[in-house]
Design an enzyme around this catalytic site. Structure first.
Site, mmCIF file in Angstrom:
data_model
loop_
_atom_site.group_PDB
_atom_site.id
_atom_site.type_symbol
_atom_site.label_atom_id
_atom_site.label_comp_id
_atom_site.label_asym_id
_atom_site.label_seq_id
_atom_site.Cartn_x
_atom_site.Cartn_y
_atom_site.Cartn_z
ATOM 1 N N PHE A 129 0.900 -1.308 0.193
ATOM 2 C CA PHE A 129 -0.217 0.071 -0.471
ATOM 3 C C PHE A 129 1.071 1.265 0.179
ATOM 4 O O PHE A 129 0.324 2.127 -0.349
ATOM 5 C CB PHE A 129 -0.491 0.381 0.782
ATOM 6 N N LYS A 130 2.187 1.058 0.335
ATOM 7 C CA LYS A 130 3.418 2.402 0.277
ATOM 8 C C LYS A 130 2.978 2.461 -1.008
ATOM 9 O O LYS A 130 3.645 4.308 -0.747
ATOM 10 C CB LYS A 130 4.375 1.943 1.198
ATOM 11 N N ASP A 131 3.472 1.813 -1.757
ATOM 12 C CA ASP A 131 2.905 2.826 -3.597
ATOM 13 C C ASP A 131 2.658 3.698 -3.362
ATOM 14 O O ASP A 131 2.360 4.936 -4.119
ATOM 15 C CB ASP A 131 2.837 1.769 -4.419
#
Ligand SMILES: *Cc1c(COP(=O)(O)O)cnc(C)c1O
Length: 555
Positions: A129-131
């Site tokens: 999710f950090k993308d």
């Protein structure tokens, strides 16, 4: 709209300034460490918007069918005035940021139970999710640097940025993919040599762009963090190379994460009865992801109290129960001093004990292994503002400042009942053990709810799903559980949980086609043969002078 510090003071920052505050706090840093590092507000606080903007009155109907990018623009532009980034540029920047995602919807929802959805946040380049935030942040840095370097002649000194970070494996690749190939930015990510999972190591080191430098340090993850801290606190080195970090305290990261709360809400509302209620469940470490949900709610997104799902590193769940924010659990007999390494073997109840390093417990969901949640300070500010100081911002900052000083000196502080009540009105909290995490992975794979398909979840997502079950609301409420990583990224925990399932096949059920052949791809790694910070500094110096010799002079 400007930005102010949670701990007060007079500085009022613009969006551009606040985006480039590079507080370095990758887990498991504790607050006292941050203060010496560059970029923090002078008083150690975090920046928050001076006001909560207003949504258009009819947003729910007008935005219902917007593609992700347009929704992202509508929300982001509320916080980014045109004087910071003109509308067309911001639209373009957002479009580019999500064009790297594999799924047409970017962050789709999947129903996994009669009242439960999974919000898939792992369709970005590194399957985590950090993308969502780092693809945006990388483009933002590039945009600001380009603007500052516009009109520079060849050979003239340029504005540059050198991003330095340490990773235990899971977050390094998202940062690397955020800035790969970007002009005037270079990135050095330190990982402990041979101590990163093979897939995660391959994900990082097969990025061959010339501005990406993976450093394999002969040492532990803590050694890597110490090296990075040391670099940041060396003022001369820092000034020369313009060091930056891309951790979860960065405001622009939080901002970009607000979009998927709205997006998933609008999708879920289309699939549920018109009077349905929505509840978000968020696996939480540094409180960045769920803080974005809090801002979404403040903007006007209807949501039942959000569920904070923690692993055994449960400072937030303990706070929810007691109103005491305490670094070490005083009810546990193991209270390690900072930086001490303790591995407790064979707890008395016969269950496998967790390794404890510097007070942080090593769990199956490592991206949530923290002592204190840095972004929680931002939430505290809003709680104080509402419950204790009648909306007086200066007084709220003074209170937060006092508590943070207490945390620093005593390792704890406690809040009055009025504040705790406001927190409990907006949030629920649950702690999930490794054993429950494993069981949940198993359950969603082999015993899905009747009428729903088998689903393989990663251990972080499993923490959320378990917490969702504990907090299961009435039949009119639909839970949206955030899936923060793809199962393939944490293959060991998933394979371990499913090893007895005869129908489970990792290659077939989990491994995405993008990972096929990954292990055999060409790699580029710089070996750093020790933990003396000088060794890493030499590497950065030598890469910088090589770039300078090629005509890319930094200032
Ligand atoms: C970073 C991360 C988290 C925790 O997110 P916070 O914003 O720190 O709460 C959860 N899951 C995964 C897979 C992560 O990488």
């Amino acid at each position: 709209m400007h930005y102010l510090s949670t701990r007060g003071g007079d500085d009022k920052l613009s969006f551009e300034e606040v985006s480039e505050r590079f507080e370095y706090t990758e887990q498991p840093f504790t607050l006292p460490c941050q203060a010496i590092l560059q970029g923090l507000a002078p008083n150690g606080g975090l920046y928050i918007p001076s006001e909560i903007p207003q949504l258009p009155a009819n947003w729910e109907t007008e935005w219902a069918n917007l593609p992700f990018e347009e929704l992202a623009y509508n929300l982001t532009s509320l916080f980014v005035p045109e004087s910071s980034i003109p509308a067309d540029d911001l639209k373009e920047l957002i479009k580019n940021s999500y064009s790297t995602f594999r799924h047409a919807e970017r962050t789709p929802i999947t129903q996994v139970g009669s009242n439960r959805y999974i919000l898939e946040l792992f369709h970005g380049p590194t399957f985590a999710f950090k993308d969502v935030a780092l693809q945006f942040l990388g483009n933002l840095f590039e945009y600001f640097l380009k603007r500052r370097n516009a009109g520079k002649k060849a050979g003239e000194a340029r504005h540059k940025l050198t991003i330095v970070g340490a990773t235990s494996g899971d977050t390094g690749s998202a940062a690397i993919y955020g800035v790969r190939g970007k002009e005037d930015i270079s990135i050095f990510i330190l990982h402990p040599k041979g101590r990163v999972s093979p897939i995660q190591e391959a994900q990082m080191t097969t990025v061959l762009d010339s501005n990406v430098h993976n450093c394999a340090v002969k040492g532990t993850f803590d050694d890597c963090q110490d090296i990075v801290k040391s670099l940041f606190s060396d003022k001369e080195f820092n000034d020369k190379h313009k060091l930056g970090a891309v951790n979860s305290i960065n405001w622009a990261r939080i901002l970009s994460q607000i979009t998927y709360y709205f997006y998933s809400y609008l999708q879920a509302k289309k699939q549920t009865p018109s009077d349905s209620q929505i509840q978000f469940v968020v696996p939480t470490g540094n409180f960045g992801d769920i803080l974005a949900g809090f801002y979404a709610k403040k903007l006007g997104l209807p949501s039942q109290p959000m569920v904070i799902a923690t692993n055994a590193n449960d400072i937030l769940t303990r706070f929810w129960k007691s109103g005491v924010y305490e670094k070490y659990d005083s009810n546990q007999h193991v209270q390690p001093v900072d930086a001490a390494v303790q591995v407790s073997e064979g707890a008395s109840d016969g269950k496998q004990a967790l390794a404890v390093v510097g007070g942080v417990k090593a769990t199956l969901s490592p991206a949530m292994d923290i002592l204190v949640s840095s972004n929680f300070e931002r939430l505290l500010w809003y709680i104080v503002l509402e419950s204790m100081v009648d909306g007086n911002q200066v007084a709220a900052s003074a209170q937060v400042n006092e508590w943070m000083n207490e945390l620093k000196s005593n390792g704890r502080f406690s809040v009055p009942e009025a504040a705790l009540n406001v927190f409990r009105r907006d949030f629920k909290a649950a702690r999930v053990s490794d054993e429950e995490t494993t069981q949940t992975i198993k359950q969603y794979f082999s015993e899905p709810e009747k009428g729903f398909g088998s689903y393989t979840v990663d251990p972080h997502t499993a923490v959320g799903l378990k917490a969702a079950g504990v907090n299961a609301p009435d039949s009119n409420t639909y839970q949206i559980c955030l899936a923060t990583a793809h199962a393939a990224k944490f293959s060991e925990a998933v394979e371990h949980a499913l090893k007895d399932q005869s129908q489970f096949n990792f290659e077939k059920d989990v491994l995405p086609k993008e990972f096929h052949g990954l292990m055999d791809k060409q790699r580029r790694v710089i070996d750093i043969d020790g933990i003396a910070p000088e060794l890493t500094k030499e590497v950065i110096e030598s890469k910088a002078s090589k770039e300078a010799a090629e005509g890319n002079v930094g200032v």
